[in-house]
Design an enzyme around this catalytic site. Sequence first.
Site, PDB file in Angstrom:
ATOM      1  N   ASP A   3      -1.473   4.758  -6.004  1.00  0.00           N
ATOM      2  CA  ASP A   3      -1.815   3.973  -4.825  1.00  0.00           C
ATOM      3  C   ASP A   3      -1.891   2.489  -5.164  1.00  0.00           C
ATOM      4  O   ASP A   3      -2.879   2.019  -5.723  1.00  0.00           O
ATOM      5  CB  ASP A   3      -3.155   4.455  -4.252  1.00  0.00           C
ATOM      6  CG  ASP A   3      -3.583   3.681  -3.015  1.00  0.00           C
ATOM      7  OD1 ASP A   3      -2.729   2.978  -2.438  1.00  0.00           O
ATOM      8  OD2 ASP A   3      -4.751   3.779  -2.630  1.00  0.00           O
ATOM      9  N   ASP A  52       0.831  -1.204   0.000  1.00  0.00           N
ATOM     10  CA  ASP A  52       0.000   0.000   0.000  1.00  0.00           C
ATOM     11  C   ASP A  52       0.864   1.253   0.000  1.00  0.00           C
ATOM     12  O   ASP A  52       1.329   1.703   1.044  1.00  0.00           O
ATOM     13  CB  ASP A  52      -0.929   0.005   1.216  1.00  0.00           C
ATOM     14  CG  ASP A  52      -2.002   1.084   1.118  1.00  0.00           C
ATOM     15  OD1 ASP A  52      -2.097   1.731   0.054  1.00  0.00           O
ATOM     16  OD2 ASP A  52      -2.743   1.291   2.093  1.00  0.00           O
TER      17      ASP A  52
END
Length: 423
Positions: free
Chosen positions: A265, A69
């Site tokens: 992301d 992440d």
Amino acid sequence: MKSSHNGENLCFPTVRMSSSSSSSSSSSLFNHVGSSLLFQVHGNVYPTGYYNVTMYIGQPARPYFLDLDTGSDLTWLQCDAPCVRCVEAPHPLYRPSNDLVPCEDPICASLHAPGHHNCEDPAQCDYELEYADGGSSLGVLVKDAFAFNYTNGQRLNPRLALGCGYNQVPGASYHPLDGILGLGKGKSSIVSQLHSQKLIRNVVGHCLSGGGGGFLFFGDDLYDSSRVVWTSMSSDYTKYYSPGVAELFFGGETTGLKNLPVVFDSGSSYTYLNRVTYQTLTSIMKKELSAKSLKEAPEDETLPLCWKGRRPFKNVHDVKKCFKTLALSFTDGKTRTLFELNPEAYLIISNKGNVCLGILNGAEVGLQDLNVIGAISMQDRLVIFDNEKQMIGWMPTNYSLIKQNSDQMWNTYPEVFATQSCT
């Protein structure tokens, strides 16, 4: 910033071999140097819905599968502290060390908004994280040993801060997991911590293969910077890896959509556009496809927008000629850089054999005006976040070359993936 809709081939670094072991060094992407950390990545965008790596943590070191992440900072594990509420995990819950991070530690302060860092217990740092998919983690910070190997085989066992999550709420993209590997820009990020201990350069990068798998690296000596397309990180969106605002192109023509704030992301499986941009793009695409043999398939709920052909599709290649390339244009001073999205970077083939749009409406997951380049759009290219130079870079990967050199990579870096050294 984990955000995903419900719902193997490996991408290897092409290492520079000696002349005796390889004749393709002239087309190599990577330098054979030893001060970086390299990790094998597993997973895919669809149907798995996430990418993860194995980290070895604790004394003795035990394996944990952590979701990549780049949209969040803190690395945390589901934790037997004891656990108030934990979700299904691939491994036994992490048993925390007794090395608590105190409340006044700068890493603790970085997890709280300015003016909201209250120390109810000075001896420990409490945290609460909320993700875009509605999931959350509540816990305390501890320090523990991580087992790493440099690419030259040298071992290191730094003590790093991580979250001991004893109360998790699953989000819409829920799947069994041990925890999250936070790779963002903040002080609590694993990469930032390793850099503060002078163990690596503050650079993180990955190649996520469209066929599944890939690799992740920390450090800046594994790639040829001159072959990378670079743009500056924005000073307006300091929380995320952002190249700033973009203009959206479709098939080489402007859509008229400009000043779109964009962030990268890897924790988001799909790409998200703000409401107006999403509606405009899907309207253009539907108009384009109306003259083709594809028909909308509302009965396929894999993603919000799917199309079916005369017969089921096996892969995106079967249908890519019906779709045009998208591009986001970033202006860095006087320099314009393009981040192109070919059909493979925004389409999937569902298990029903339909083609589905892997670009979603960010307003439906609370992203407001933010536009997110998710994992689907970063596949089959090297993406680099250089916090030293405040630059973001990308370059396509030569898949045939990757396949050709995969065995050489394993032979060159056996220590990097040798689990027996970490158990």
